[in-house]
Design an enzyme around this catalytic site. Structure first.
Site, PDB file in Angstrom:
ATOM      1  N   CYS A  72      -2.705  -2.337   4.617  1.00 34.66           N
ATOM      2  CA  CYS A  72      -1.467  -2.626   3.921  1.00 34.66           C
ATOM      3  C   CYS A  72      -0.528  -1.431   3.965  1.00 34.66           C
ATOM      4  O   CYS A  72      -0.829  -0.386   4.534  1.00 34.66           O
ATOM      5  CB  CYS A  72      -1.751  -2.984   2.462  1.00 34.66           C
ATOM      6  SG  CYS A  72      -2.974  -4.291   2.260  1.00 34.66           S
ATOM      7  N   ASN A 126      -4.277   0.620   0.184  1.00 33.76           N
ATOM      8  CA  ASN A 126      -4.184   0.461   1.627  1.00 33.76           C
ATOM      9  C   ASN A 126      -5.513   0.881   2.222  1.00 33.76           C
ATOM     10  O   ASN A 126      -5.934   2.023   2.060  1.00 33.76           O
ATOM     11  CB  ASN A 126      -3.052   1.348   2.168  1.00 33.76           C
ATOM     12  CG  ASN A 126      -3.062   1.449   3.694  1.00 33.76           C
ATOM     13  OD1 ASN A 126      -3.493   0.533   4.378  1.00 33.76           O
ATOM     14  ND2 ASN A 126      -2.597   2.573   4.203  1.00 33.76           N
TER      15      ASN A 126
END
Length: 632
Positions: free
Chosen positions: A2, A75
């Site tokens: 991400c 992430n």
């Protein structure tokens, strides 16, 4: 995988505009095209762009804990999240989702900042704890996932997965750090201890940072380090079996995904090892991909095809032209900061090919650093033996002037150039290794700087931190220290940055199973003779893989992606080489002696010298400055 971004006010509590964080995330959409969200509270806002990999429908972000005390943007991937989840359930935690994000939140609730020590994976995340009124930032052990931070004029700290996320904030100053220019000219990238822009930092690998509204920003804290100080005791056969076991664990743990998964396959030792382990674990044929080149000396597709056939993979290959120079601006846009590793071009191409059929791809990165697979590491070990036989004072007195006088032989491989070898041997081990690893030696780059830039840089040299790191490494030998430097300096700054930006540019998640930290810790304790033997690096890995791979795959010379930049600057890019001296963004900065830049270009174009790498550095610096809007 991400993209994350956020704003946090330090020393006070001010409202944060969620729309500003949303705009920071919007420029990271390539990192997460499957979803977006922003969460805010007094003094903080967190934003997220999602690439769905695990628990596709059930783990949107930002995510709140069940009691809404903590919020996270994350992430990366946590490979041991299922084991952690079982442990946390046994401790009384309850879960609403099936993904790894909620596991990090629960681990935070249970163990606080120490939760990172239990995470096995690649990650950069931010947790805001409303009870503590604190923001916790963390980055994985090797720096696989990036995290940029900026101190802004309003007293806030902004963070984002890429520099372009910070550039979307109107208060970010676009003033170049002159020391970053020296770093970049030394290494061909801006290392993790600095950023191209003043006021911007990168959270170092294996570090965390705890921010509070009522205090100033503290220094990041290291939570892990790799040590070469100890050695395994055991037979070669037992250590080989243990290495294979850890390889299999590293690969199998990274095969968990709810989307199509495959592997990069170059036909070299590392990627072939990963594919062999995947084929043993997978129930269906492994999807593999490779890029070939229209120059025979740079093409490895025949080796990749042999490995693919050996393991019955579903293989995709594509031949691309070596003339990829039309992608210079695209590459500059991916990296934001100047980045001169020309292998970024073919790496991007193989990521594009992989993304046509998979969302996750396993790579072979990390083995060279962990098991002494680079020729420079083996050569450094030989040099250290020479240094041990000749007193340093004598080496400085005799070899330094001889190295300075020796003619430059650009046509020889770098380790065989007597000039470079003599200059390296004249210094200490760390000084010699830094010189060998650097792209542009100090006597060359300092001769290019203008008087103004030279004054700004002063006595600072780009090699300084690597030399310091090697000198203080938890190591027993010069080889240990070289590997430590590669793992903690070169790997996050160059290799992992290259793979992260080129893969995320096409919304592909790249995973590095050979950087499983348990595996790397094991490799760091191997006796030196099991890492390098008979001039062969990665010796024990090759020995262990003889049962899986042909010897001509295991023991052929290391090749890697080759980009013919020297030829480009004597042909289709000759005008770009000449253009760096003006008119260009670089020339207008006044940092360089433009007459000397022009001479470098003409010497190369005429074939009198090979300045291909230097010209590539300068062109990529120019294009990055133009992308950043800095033209003098």
């Amino acid at each position: 995988m991400c993209g994350i971004a956020g704003i946090f006010h330090c020393g006070t509590v001010k409202p944060v505009d969620p729309g500003r964080v949303a705009r920071m995330c919007d420029v990271l959409a390539h990192r997460g095209p499957d979803g977006a969200g922003v969460w805010s509270a007094p003094g903080v806002a967190l934003g997220h762009r999602r690439l769905s990999i695990i628990d596709i429908e059930g783990s949107p972000q930002p995510m709140l804990s069940p009691d809404e005390r903590a919020a996270i943007v994350f992430n990366g991937e946590i490979y041991n999240y299922r084991e952690l989840r079982r442990d946390l359930v046994a401790l009384g935690e309850q879960f609403r989702t099936d993904g790894d994000t909620e596991v990090i939140l629960a681990a935070w609730r249970r163990w606080g900042p120490d939760c990172v020590r239990r995470l096995d994976g690649m990650f950069a995340f931010a947790i805001y704890d409303q009870g503590e009124r604190a923001l916790f930032l963390a980055r994985d052990r090797f720096g696989v996932k990036p995290l940029f931070m900026a101190h802004l004029a309003d007293g806030s700290l902004a963070f984002a997965s890429e520099l372009k996320g910070l550039l979307a904030h109107p208060l970010l100053r676009r003033e170049v750090d002159p020391l970053a220019i020296e770093d970049y000219m030394t290494w061909g990238y801006v290392p993790d201890h600095r950023s191209i822009l003043k006021g911007v930092e990168k959270l170092p690998a294996a570090h965390t940072l705890m921010l509070r509204h009522d205090s100033a920003v503290p220094q990041p804290r290291r939570y892990w380090d790799i040590s070469f100080a100890d050695r395994h005791k055991g037979s070669e056969r037992d250590l080989e079996a243990e290495l294979l076991h850890r390889l299999k664990l590293g690969v199998s743990s990274r095969m968990v995904a709810d989307v199509p998964l495959g592997a990069f396959l170059s036909g070299g030792v590392d990627s072939s090892t990963v594919v062999a382990m995947m084929a043993e674990e997978a129930r269906e044929p492994v999807r593999t991909c490779s890029i070939g080149f229209d120059i025979a000396s740079a093409d490895e597709t025949s080796y990749a095809e042999r490995v693919a056939e050996l393991f019955g993979t579903n293989h995709a290959a594509r031949t691309v032209s070596a003339d990829q120079f039309d992608a210079i601006d695209a590459i500059a846009g991916m990296f934001d900061e100047p980045f001169a590793d020309a292998s970024a071009l073919p790496t991007w191409r193989v990521c594009q090919l992989a993304r046509e059929s998979v969302t996750v791809a396993l790579s072979g990165d990390g083995a060279d650093e962990a098991l002494a697979g680079y020729r420079r590491q083996v050569f450094h070990a030989h040099e250290e033996r020479v240094r041990a036989m000749i007193p340093q004072a004598l080496r400085e007195k005799a070899l330094a002037p001889l190295g300075a006088a020796w003619p430059k032989a650009d046509w020889l491989p770098r380790p065989l150039r007597f000039k470079s070898t003599l200059q390296s041997l004249a210094g200490t081990g760390p000084q010699g290794y830094a010189r060998g690893l650097s792209v542009t030696p100090p006597e060359v780059r300092l001769g290019l700087y203008s008087e103004a830039l030279s004054r700004q840089i002063g006595n600072y040299r780009g090699e300084a931190l690597l030399i310091e790191r090697m000198a203080g490494a938890p190591a027993r030998s010069g080889l240990d220290a070289a590997q430590y430097a590669d793992l903690t300096f070169w790997l996050p700054g160059d290799i992992l940055t290259k793979v992260d930006r080129t893969s995320m540019a096409v919304s592909l998640e790249a995973r590095e199973p050979l950087l499983d930290h348990h595996l790397v810790e094991f490799c760091a304790r191997l006796p030196e003779g099991l890492r390098v033997k008979g001039g062969q690096g990665k010796w024990l890995l090759k020995k262990a893989m003889e049962r899986y791979l042909p010897k001509d795959i295991l023991y052929r010379p290391k090749q890697g992606f080759v980009t013919p930049i020297a030829e480009w600057f004597r042909g289709p890019l000759a005008d770009k080489a000449r253009g760096i001296a003006g008119p260009s963004a670089l020339a207008r900065t006044g940092w360089f002696d433009n007459a000397r830049l022009a001479a470098v270009a003409e010497e190369h174009i005429a074939g009198r010298s090979d300045h291909g790498r230097l010209l590539w550095q300068l062109v990529m610096l120019d294009r990055s400055l133009a992308r950043l809007g800095i033209t003098g």
